[in-house]
Write an enzyme that holds these catalytic residues in place. Sequence first.
Site, PDB file in Angstrom:
ATOM      1  CB  CYS A 814      88.392  14.718  35.163  1.00 26.89           C
ATOM      2  SG  CYS A 814      86.923  15.689  35.602  1.00 26.89           S
ATOM      3  CG  HIS A 900      88.625  18.018  32.113  1.00 27.95           C
ATOM      4  ND1 HIS A 900      88.554  16.670  32.355  1.00 27.95           N
ATOM      5  CD2 HIS A 900      89.945  18.331  31.994  1.00 27.95           C
ATOM      6  CE1 HIS A 900      89.790  16.175  32.383  1.00 27.95           C
ATOM      7  NE2 HIS A 900      90.645  17.165  32.172  1.00 27.95           N
TER       8      HIS A 900
END
Length: 1949
Positions: A814, A900
């Site tokens: 990510c 994330h």
Amino acid sequence: MVLTLCFHSDRDHHFLSTLPLAEIRRLAPGGFSVFVPEDLLPHLSPSPSCPTPPLPRELTWSAACNPTNFPHLFRHHRPPPPCTRLTPRPPPPTPAPPSASTLPRVFHGGAPPAAFQPAIDFLHNTIQKDTIASSIIAALNPSLTSSLTLYPYALPPRWPSALNQAGIPATSYGHQSHPHPIHKTIETHLLHEHWANRATLPSTVMFMKRSKFDKLRVSNAALVKSASNFLHLLNPILTARDADRYTHLPLPDTLPSTPLYFMHHSLMYFSPSQIAGLFLAAPFLERLYASLVLPAESTIGSHPFFPSLYRYRTTGEHLHYVLEGNPSSSYTQPLTATQWLTTSSITAGDLHLTVTVLESWFSVHSILITRGVRPLELPRDIISLPSPDAVLLPNPSAFDIPLRSRLVPRDVCESLFVYVRAVRTLRTTDPAGFIRTQSNKAEFDWVTAEAWDHLAQFALLTAPVRPNTYFLPLLSPLAVVRHWLFRKQRPIFATLTLLSASTAAAIPIAIARLRTHSVTQLTILGHHFTPPKILARLPVALKRLIPKRLLPHLPSHLRPPPSWSPVFTLTFSELPKARFLTFPISGQTHTLLRQLHVPAILFAPQRPSRPLIFAGLLIGTVPVLYGAYRWFVSRFDPQTVYNRYSDLLHRPTWHLTFEREPLSCFPTPFLPHPSSHPRRARRLPPLPPAPPLPPQPPPPPPPQPSPHPPLFPASIPSPPPRPSSPPPPATSPASTPALTPIPAPKTAPPLTFPSPTLVAEPDAPVTARPSPLPLAPSRPFSELYPGHYADHSGSFFLQQPLVASSVPYPALDCLLVSCSAASGIPKEDLWATLCHIFPPSDLVSDLGLSTNHLTALAFTYQWLVTLRSGELVQRHGLLSAPFAFEITHTPPVPPATVGHFALSAPLTPTSACLTGGAPSPVISGPKASASLPRARFGPRPEAPRPPLTPPGFTPITEPTPATSPFALAALRFRLNRQPLPIRQVHAYSIALPRAKNLVSNLKNGFDGLVSSLPASDRTNLLPLIQALDHTADFPPARPPVGLIHIAGFAGCGKSYPIQQLLATQTFRHFRVVTPTTELRHEWKRALKLEGPSSWRVSTWETALAKRASVLVIDEVYKLPRGYLDLALLADPTVEFVIILGDPLQGSYNPTNPDSSNHRLIPEEDHLRPFIDFYCLWTRRLPRLVADFFGVPTTNPTRGHLAFASLNTTQSPLLVPSDSMARALTAGGHRAITYAASQGSTYPAPVHIFLDRNSNLVTNHVALVALTRSRSGVHFRPRAQDLPRHPQHLFTAFYKYAIDLLAHEADPSKPRPTPVDVTLLFQQQLRGLTILRDPSFSRITGGATHAFLAHAPLFTNLHGLRPTTFPDNLPTAPTYLARSLPYHQTESYPTSALPHRVFPASTTDWSAADDHPRVNPTFVAETRLPLQSELAPTLPSQPEPSPTYHSPATFETVYPGVDGEALARTFLAATDPLELEIFFRNNWSNQFPFINRPDTVACNPLTLVAPTHNQKQDPTLLHASLAKRLRFRDSTAPYTITAKDQALGYILYHSLQRAYCRSPEPVPFDPVLFASCIAENDFAQLTSKTQATIQANAFRSDPDWRHTFVRIFSKTQHKVNENSLFTSWKACQTLALMHDYLILVLGPVKKYQRILDSRDRPAHLYIHAGQTPHQLSEWCQNHLTPSVHLANDYTAFDQSQHGEAVVLEAWKMRRASIPEPFITLHVHVKTNIECQFGPLTCMRITGEPGTYDDNTDYNLAILYTQYLLHRTPVLVSGDDSLVDRVPPMNPSWPALAPLFALKPKPETSPFGLFCGYFVGPAGAVRAPRALFAKLAIALEDGSLPEKIASYVAEFSVGQSLGDSLWSLIPPELVIYQSACFDLICRHASPQLKLALRLGEVPDWGSLLSQLKLRFLTRPLFALLDAHTRVMVRTHKAHLLPSGHALHPSTEPFY
């Protein structure tokens, strides 16, 4: 079989080579004699056909019998006998068995080092020796290289041979330091040679670091020639220290199912029951290899066998182990670990394990534990472990001594045995004295003091014992019998005693029976004899003798029987090995005698009377008692006596052995349970398939295990730490153990690794772990990649890989997706960037990428990233980055553990440690990228491409070349949306005259390097050049080729877009031509060409032999004129040419005057029509340099200008000439010329070396040097070396920086005007279109752009400071203001300078008037200004001298030598006139003998050495000038050459390396300098009387030129060790200099000496200011008992040329001495003159700092010649001594011819330094020279005045005690004893007291006066004579207060 030999037969001499034996026998039928090894004897046995006599085992040969075929290969170190005829020898009657001395020598551990040495010595020709040596070196080189690669650690001196004997091929050439190198070497051998060979099946390793495991896998893969068998790494984390050592990963419930386990250095922490539990927990486990670190001798004592390797002590049940004297490497282990050495097998229920000790290396043992018991395995056996060569002394008779205290060295014991028997009069102290000479040797450090004491007592008490051996001739048989009886007297006497006893006991009983019986038969040995009748009638006669009247009164048993039947017999009974005469009897006597095996008597049934029995036994005990008395009183037989003597005095060699026995135990759990719920291994995404394992035999099926304990119990003993990095021994609950499986690498090299799996779940994939890569040391990221980081984001530590990692793209990406979406850079490129920055271990994580990776990306692509996580906001990247964006971090929500990263994502609060790695959603489509800003840096993908031709623009093209695919691709190419800076593709045709000119010069060797190459290297190029020369005469027709020319300013980016263009498919067939190898390496690195593709980039000469369709020529203007045409002529396949270059940076100039290449038109004129645009911008230069040239730059770095003396960067040193570059390169520095650096880019500041050749450098080359760095320019050494011409770019740039600095400090001053390169180089730029903005477009059609405004400059002063120097340097380099001319410092305020030249002083001078000043009225006028302007400084606080305690040494024992008698024979009868020379019609007079006293010897003793006295010898000075002085050719000053500067630079760095300090300058201390001035004035003025100063007023004469010195000779009698018994010697010249130089430069040298004394390391000894006692103490602490190196020199002072002046200037600049002093010093050295003529800049005795400069020059030469590192070194002027012989510096052979100084190294175990023999025991005055002085003083009557000084010198060695004899050569012992004798004869009692060891007696009056409790005799020797007399006579109370504390002013050395 073939034998090489030389023999003589019955015919002529035959010299045979490699003849079969049959042919040898045929040629020598009469037999021959040959010596051969024992293994060849069976092949040369005699035969019936050839009666060859028995052959000796050595070949007889002769060097005169040539030619021979190396017959000496069969001999062993015997000199060749003369060539004689050998006659056949008859065979001996009984060949004697070979003795040990005649057997061939057996060598262990490889071939003997000297086995073939006689063969090599036999080769007198150097060529033959070189031939043999080449094969030896070829054979040794692979082994030595392999050993240095595997064992690179520097080992102590005697350990390489010890390790070799243990089978470890380590060398003494190691260079890497290690806290415990010996243990590390043993561990490396264990892992990579011992274990790596045994891992033939899948294996698991336990308790090992990850890095070691990776290396072990590589070693095993290389050995098994397939994938590595080490599959799993099991590291239980049992302590907090284990968490730091091992990777923290979960452990499965069950162990891996591999048949082999390896336990690394941990077995000592596990008991046999735990190992049994391990085998039960792992049913597939068959063999366990474990390493055990345990001193085996810990079972017999606490003193180790190898103290230099380890030490230990036992405390309770634990053993504390210390590695190699390093307390930080110690650890504790259970003492019960010794049971692994005493256990042969383990039985735990149904489990049977066998324990085998495979190998032992000192305290490290390799243990093999196997499942089951083999059939031939012995249940009990004995093992031997490494131990010293020792013997075990017997216990004393009265008590027992521990075994460890009775082990002594065998060699010492045997030598002492011979010594005590060889001494004529053995004294009680002699054995102890002998042992004292041996106990201090390093090889006997394992012996305890108690053992030495026991050995001395044992030798002393057993010295009188001698063997009872004798040798008799035995000339007669009688003598033989007597000798046999003497040897067997004890057994014969015992036998006769028993026989006589039995006979005496039987006679009374026999007589009693014979009264009533008769003897009828005698049986002897089975033969029956009838006795004479008289014997039969004997009883009757006896009966008749008894009166009848007495018969009734006799007892019944004495009465005769009624009938006379014969019942008495004599018989012999045969026993197993002897025959005994038996007399059978009955009763208890029968039983007793039967047990004793004595004759028995058979009686009649009637029992004899008890009185007779008692009488017989009583008579029989008489001989028994007598025999017992003789048995216990007499000596044993000779054999027994000798056996007992041999057992007592000749002890056998002792071996450390252990008896091993089986062990039975109950199994216990192997590891503790981490928690109640163990974590199972988590499944991860699968990996790419790995290569299959090679076929291997399947492991045996696992047995059905019985119920066994769990793998993780509740408790466990102490965990296993590492000896290399031992953890604390305490046990603690464990963390989760880690099983680290290793997958196959991404690529498939020859050695591939299988992909392991977890045992718990075989089908589950595991985390990818890449193969190990070489890593650099861990450093902060901000140091590896300097910059101004936001929020300290670059402070994390990083181990940068030396090669790029090959880790696959992660699944948790990510962060990469977010950065790719923000910048437009593909995420694969971002990942590739991280692989170049981070090691594999930092790229693989279960939690994804972290903020560290974000910082690295931000630095690489110039971002400033704002990271938001809840309320926390962090910035990552550079503050000066041009682009910024934001990323949000979403923390994990339990039970998730992974966060994330995303652009504009929701936020939640979390901590500052952010990690993220959740799989990112795919961002695609135009909306995903249109709304995000894009960066302009970094690689970009080619597709999608812009249109071929921009709207409104039509390129001008030629018909064929311009429409080719290459031309279209070049015009279509875009980099960062920008096209190439070209307008069109040109058509170029070959200019044959230019090609012909160049190829002709190449063929003739006038250009290029082909002619200078060796013949083997130019075999391929010369034919090619000759062929090209022929082709140029008859060229083939070829069409024009397409050509583009990218020209631009330095650093504008010419190469990078072309490198990206070559990466496209169209241009894949290319080759690149570079002018230098430096550029070639940069192109290869940029294009990532490795292996077979590396040929595509080559230098210009080798490129002529290569072919490709695309030709790229970089820096074309640096190549010879016509090279483009010759390249096209040589390669007809070229279709497209790309040339890069800058016409402003100069062109090629041939170095050969015969070259005609300069007649051609220059390349800048020839190629000007093909230049479409000239790019006048730069991406490389910092703003300071770019603004100076008026060129725009995209580099945000400010840049700086400095004057530095140290190159701490990776950029090379730029020098003006090739000769200086070669000299500096030979000295270990990376140096290239200004011109050779063209095209190179350096991120660090570039160092430009200035010398007189810099004035000759053109501005074109100066432009090259100034434009190489991205960060700044460092000039060195000083601003005064800049070119004098103001228009020179170096000088102009310096002036620009100075003015800019002044303008920024004071804006009212004008801003400096930059250089206009368009005007400066208008000749090269005429007719060119100039682009000043990189963001151009072809739509403009190439119209000229207006000049851009200059970018604003930074106003901060930090821009002139370098930012790439590490923080660990002591000071910053010398910057711009440090070298400002003094006439310019007035116009620039001090506040504007980056550094103050003189820091603000903290001394309060307002109170200076309180201190008295010296009255200067009597001082000469020239001394008044300096004397009156400086106030005296406060005296410094004296430091108390250290307390000196007398050592507990033994008194020196001197052999009796009469000193006066020795003095009479000291001088040989020599004619003094033979020692003189005849000079200018006069004889010298260095050995006067007329009217000299000769009361001691026949000649005056002054003749032992030359006497220098100019008053008595008028030829002395003039005859010495040729040797002592060197003159200049003219009165012109000496010119410092480039060679002098290069050598001085090398010497300066060597000197700083000796001091272990940075070469950078240190801040100037004006207070200290002022104190040095005051001290110098006190020595020159105040301490002298006015009369003395006035008498020497001529030295201050203003008319006396300060560069003029007066030379005179030194008056001395050269009595030293090197001058004794020599002939005429040149005198030492002294120079009288002007007082101005003494007063001005004297404080400078004192200041430098103080700074050097502060920095001097402990291993470096400078004798200045040190006493001989301090010298002795330093030697005791630093010197070792090894061979010392003394570096003597020829003409030391005269051989110092300009490099010495440069070295002195560098030293003064390092001390920040003001520049006028340096200028004055250099001026005086280069302009010195004397009354005999102008002198060179040699060392003149009398100039300020003569001793210090000589010492530093000597020290610099030593560290340039040798690799000394931390080797102890003693230096004093031209005298030096190195503790041991160091390795030669590889660069010295190249540097030695450049120096006029010629070293003469000498090696000796007795080091002589400054007249003292030095060694580990201390220092002792050279006895022969001291004896000569004593004898001369004794002869001339001056001994009473000088003896105090001589006693002080002698007391230095006397204070060492008996150990001084280890320092003196044996031939000088007699002189040491003679000195002692003369001192004892002529010294006063108070002087003799100084020779006593220990403290002066406690005389109350003295101690109360001195306020001391004790006074050592060395201190007593330093007192003046009056104080010594008063102390000696107990009158110290009469001394004035404190008088005795002042030492004597009499000289004592």
